[in-house]
Design a protein around this motif. Structure first.
Motif, mmCIF file in Angstrom:
data_model
loop_
_atom_site.group_PDB
_atom_site.id
_atom_site.type_symbol
_atom_site.label_atom_id
_atom_site.label_comp_id
_atom_site.label_asym_id
_atom_site.label_seq_id
_atom_site.Cartn_x
_atom_site.Cartn_y
_atom_site.Cartn_z
ATOM 1 N N LEU A 61 -13.225 0.703 -11.568
ATOM 2 C CA LEU A 61 -11.870 0.577 -12.113
ATOM 3 C C LEU A 61 -11.879 -0.281 -13.371
ATOM 4 O O LEU A 61 -11.209 0.037 -14.358
ATOM 5 C CB LEU A 61 -10.931 -0.026 -11.072
ATOM 6 C CG LEU A 61 -9.503 -0.300 -11.550
ATOM 7 C CD1 LEU A 61 -8.830 0.973 -12.042
ATOM 8 C CD2 LEU A 61 -8.676 -0.949 -10.428
ATOM 9 N N ALA A 62 -12.626 -1.357 -13.366
ATOM 10 C CA ALA A 62 -12.661 -2.244 -14.524
ATOM 11 C C ALA A 62 -13.114 -1.509 -15.785
ATOM 12 O O ALA A 62 -12.656 -1.808 -16.888
ATOM 13 C CB ALA A 62 -13.587 -3.433 -14.251
ATOM 14 N N THR A 143 -11.593 -6.876 -12.696
ATOM 15 C CA THR A 143 -10.221 -6.398 -12.765
ATOM 16 C C THR A 143 -9.237 -7.566 -12.789
ATOM 17 O O THR A 143 -9.583 -8.704 -12.483
ATOM 18 C CB THR A 143 -9.906 -5.473 -11.581
ATOM 19 O OG1 THR A 143 -10.254 -6.138 -10.358
ATOM 20 C CG2 THR A 143 -10.666 -4.168 -11.700
ATOM 21 N N SER A 176 -7.249 -2.463 -14.512
ATOM 22 C CA SER A 176 -8.291 -2.447 -15.525
ATOM 23 C C SER A 176 -7.784 -3.092 -16.811
ATOM 24 O O SER A 176 -6.818 -2.605 -17.417
ATOM 25 C CB SER A 176 -8.726 -1.008 -15.813
ATOM 26 O OG SER A 176 -9.473 -0.934 -17.010
ATOM 27 N N THR A 178 -9.414 -3.017 -19.448
ATOM 28 C CA THR A 178 -9.817 -2.057 -20.474
ATOM 29 C C THR A 178 -8.701 -1.050 -20.738
ATOM 30 O O THR A 178 -8.430 -0.699 -21.889
ATOM 31 C CB THR A 178 -11.102 -1.332 -20.046
ATOM 32 O OG1 THR A 178 -12.082 -2.298 -19.676
ATOM 33 C CG2 THR A 178 -11.649 -0.479 -21.176
#
Length: 262
Positions: A61-62, A143, A176, A178
């Motif tokens: 997820l991150a 996360t 996330s 990102t």
């Protein structure tokens, strides 16, 4: 209000929350004759409690990007027999606007939408509510989980404490960083001049993280080209609009709008 023929509604979930937040909306739209789906983001299948237990080391997820997330929902839209009606909330609203720009919707509603690239969010409350999600000076390999205090400000302001806590426990999940940063890049670009299918943008009077005037600037960024484009601000709505006690009023407004334009 009921759909004259069976149409599919694709609900797009925003950041920080589980896709289960659409459950009542799905049931209500289905009672009005629509088919519905509210798929989870990649790496977000599970209950809110299960997903929180992965915090902060959910590396898949991150690493998820906004571009990958948009493509995830684009692929779902393309897989359907006909173009769906797309309804998204918050970051899901931004994704909805992008999918409209890609000609993947039959009609669309962006609820309290994160602004696309070019609509600069200078509001203090937006910066206060959202800056931690960017994870500046922190590892992108971990996360981000919104604290209850930040949730109170960003999502559930003006609600009773017990309701705020219940909403947090049932909905809040790791995010996330990102993806959050992707909102500042070309991945968040929308072609505001391009003709598009009917599009409704809604906002809430007391939303802190996506203030109403930010939504209105998003709406005004579209260029007049004959496309159906509407805007509605609802009084007393915070960012938890999908789960507020007034959610059915918002859903009815959207259903009536769709009956005219979809």
């Amino acid at each position: 209000m009921k759909a004259s023929k069976t149409k599919t509604v694709l609900f797009v979930t925003g950041a920080f929350v589980a896709n289960s937040g659409w459950a009542e909306w799905k049931a209500y739209f289905e009672s009005q004759g629509y088919k519905t789906l509210a798929p989870a983001w990649p790496y977000k299948n599970g209950t809110a409690a299960e997903l929180r237990n992965r915090q902060p080391n959910d590396t898949d997820l991150a690493a998820l990007t906004l571009g990958e997330l948009v493509d995830h929902y684009a692929a779902i839209a393309k897989s359907l027999p006909e173009k769906p009606i797309i309804i998204g909330h918050s970051l899901g609203g931004l994704i909805t606007q992008i999918l409209v720009s890609r000609d993947l919707a039959a009609a669309a509603v962006a609820i309290h939408s994160v602004p696309p690239q070019g609509v600069f969010p200078y509001e203090f409350s937006f910066l206060k509510a959202g800056w931690k999600a960017l994870g500046l000076f922190t590892s992108l390999k971990k996360t981000y989980l919104m604290s209850f205090k930040d949730w109170q400000y960003a999502f559930v302001n003006n609600m009773p404490l017990a309701e705020q806590q219940k909403a947090y426990d049932e909905n809040t999940i790791p995010e996330s960083k990102t993806v959050a940063r992707g909102g500042l890049t070309s991945a968040a670009k929308v072609d505001f001049a391009k003709p598009h299918v009917p599009l409704l943008l809604t906002s809430g009077e007391i939303d802190n993280i996506i203030p109403a005037h930010l939504n209105y600037r998003n709406f005004k960024a579209y260029k007049g080209n004959g496309s159906v484009l509407d805007y509605k601000e609802f009084p007393g709505r915070n960012h938890y609009v999908l789960g507020q006690s007034t959610w059915k009023e918002d859903a009815d407004y959207i259903l009536n709008w769709l009956a005219k334009h979809a």
